[in-house]
Design a protein around this motif. Structure first.
Motif, short mmCIF file in Angstrom:
data_model
loop_
_atom_site.label_atom_id
_atom_site.label_comp_id
_atom_site.label_asym_id
_atom_site.label_seq_id
_atom_site.Cartn_x
_atom_site.Cartn_y
_atom_site.Cartn_z
N CYS A 82 -5.83 1.74 7.55
CA CYS A 82 -5.63 3.05 6.95
C CYS A 82 -4.47 3.84 7.54
O CYS A 82 -3.86 4.66 6.86
N CYS A 121 -0.86 4.72 6.08
CA CYS A 121 -0.70 5.79 5.09
C CYS A 121 -1.26 7.13 5.60
O CYS A 121 -0.63 8.16 5.46
N HIS A 122 -2.47 7.06 6.15
CA HIS A 122 -3.14 8.33 6.48
C HIS A 122 -2.74 8.89 7.85
O HIS A 122 -3.06 10.03 8.15
C1 HEC Z 1 -1.21 2.38 0.98
C2 HEC Z 1 -1.57 3.68 1.45
C3 HEC Z 1 -3.02 3.95 1.76
C4 HEC Z 1 -3.85 3.25 2.59
C5 HEC Z 1 -3.52 2.00 3.41
C6 HEC Z 1 -5.10 3.94 2.56
N1 HEC Z 1 -5.03 5.03 1.76
FE1 HEC Z 1 -6.50 6.40 1.48
N2 HEC Z 1 -5.31 7.38 0.16
C7 HEC Z 1 -4.02 7.05 -0.15
C8 HEC Z 1 -3.54 7.93 -1.19
C9 HEC Z 1 -2.15 7.89 -1.80
C10 HEC Z 1 -4.59 8.82 -1.47
C11 HEC Z 1 -4.61 9.91 -2.53
C12 HEC Z 1 -5.22 9.29 -3.75
C13 HEC Z 1 -5.12 10.12 -4.96
O1 HEC Z 1 -5.72 11.20 -4.98
O2 HEC Z 1 -4.43 9.67 -5.90
C14 HEC Z 1 -5.69 8.44 -0.61
C15 HEC Z 1 -6.90 9.08 -0.60
C16 HEC Z 1 -7.91 8.83 0.32
C17 HEC Z 1 -9.13 9.59 0.44
C18 HEC Z 1 -9.54 10.77 -0.42
C19 HEC Z 1 -10.13 10.16 -1.65
C20 HEC Z 1 -10.63 11.10 -2.68
O3 HEC Z 1 -11.78 10.89 -3.08
O4 HEC Z 1 -9.91 12.01 -3.11
C21 HEC Z 1 -9.85 9.03 1.45
C22 HEC Z 1 -11.22 9.46 1.95
C23 HEC Z 1 -9.10 7.91 1.94
N3 HEC Z 1 -7.92 7.83 1.23
C24 HEC Z 1 -9.51 7.08 2.95
C25 HEC Z 1 -8.84 5.91 3.30
C26 HEC Z 1 -9.37 4.96 4.25
C27 HEC Z 1 -10.68 5.10 4.99
C28 HEC Z 1 -8.45 3.95 4.32
C29 HEC Z 1 -8.54 2.67 5.11
C30 HEC Z 1 -9.66 1.81 4.79
C31 HEC Z 1 -7.36 4.29 3.44
N4 HEC Z 1 -7.63 5.48 2.83
C32 HEC Z 1 -6.21 3.53 3.28
C33 HEC Z 1 -3.28 6.03 0.40
C34 HEC Z 1 -3.78 5.07 1.25
#
Ligand code: HEC
Length: 205
Positions: free
Chosen positions: A114, A117-118
């Motif tokens: 994660c 990105c985060h």
């Molecule tokens: C490639 C990039 C990327 C990775 C790697 C990634 N995320 Fe995300 N994540 C995003 C993006 C972009 C958003 C916003 C999504 C949207 O609202 O369109 C998001 C949104 C979220 C949200 C909010 C979701 C919602 O319901 O609005 C959570 C919680 C989250 N990510 C958790 C995680 C976790 C835990 C991991 C690892 C397992 C992870 N992300 C890996 C790009 C990523």
């Protein structure tokens, strides 16, 4: 000049005959493998599903899943564990034992899956955002602090909006990540009253 034309015609005829002898006439049927200048990886030394294989006793490629394998998305007696839902609602609570070991595992899995990105603290500023990825959520927004654990489980499993699914992460590890995510949220938003006295005195760095 005459001599040259004669030689040319003779050589041309000979080359033409040689080509026909090797390649055959257009439309000829042949059992021979065609000559391939660019094979383009058309043939690869790999097995495709549902094809025969002399390697295994039953003579086929497909394997029986190892004993005890549970298919993805099969209902178990713990639906919350694998769906994040309690009845029709997102449930909340971490359905595996939360201890330091789980948090350490969650941290490790978070950093692998994660963080790109985060970001390390979950602020939505991972390295990919420096290369043009926009819209990565900050987990420190109120709506994510208030979001049910089950819904976050669902986001990891199926993705959400621009974020792809991460269902290759084992179920227990997804919950470990959520537990760590909660720790991250707490780390950025802890009320002063909950700080150990020494920290509270030092104030914000
Ligand atoms: C490639 C990039 C990327 C990775 C790697 C990634 N995320 Fe995300 N994540 C995003 C993006 C972009 C958003 C916003 C999504 C949207 O609202 O369109 C998001 C949104 C979220 C949200 C909010 C979701 C919602 O319901 O609005 C959570 C919680 C989250 N990510 C958790 C995680 C976790 C835990 C991991 C690892 C397992 C992870 N992300 C890996 C790009 C990523």
């Amino acid at each position: 000049m005459k001599g040259f034309i004669r030689t040319f015609l003779a050589v041309f005829g000979a080359v033409g005959l040689a080509v026909v002898a090797v390649a055959g006439f257009r439309g000829d049927f042949t059992q021979r493998t065609p000559i391939e200048i660019f094979p383009d990886m058309d043939r690869q030394p790999k097995y495709k599903s549902q094809t025969p294989s002399p390697l295994f006793p039953e003579g086929r490629v497909d394997r029986v899943p190892p004993y005890g394998t549970v298919a993805f998305h099969v209902t178990t007696d713990q639906p919350y564990l694998i769906t994040g839902k309690m009845g029709n609602m997102w449930g909340t609570g971490i359905p595996v034992t939360v201890d330091k070991k789980l948090l350490a595992r969650g941290k490790e899995r978070y950093e692998i899956n994660c963080q790109v990105c985060h970001g390390a603290t979950g602020a939505g500023n991972g390295i990919t955002t420096q290369y043009g990825l926009v819209g990565v959520a900050s987990i420190h927004l109120d709506k994510y602090r208030e979001m049910a654990d089950g819904e976050i489980f669902n986001t990891i499993t199926h993705g959400k909006g621009q974020m792809g699914p991460y269902h290759h992460i084992e179920v227990a590890d997804r919950w470990a990540i959520i537990a760590y995510l909660r720790a991250l949220q707490f780390s950025q938003n802890a009320p002063a009253s909950l700080l150990p006295p020494d920290f509270a005195k030092a104030g914000k760095p």
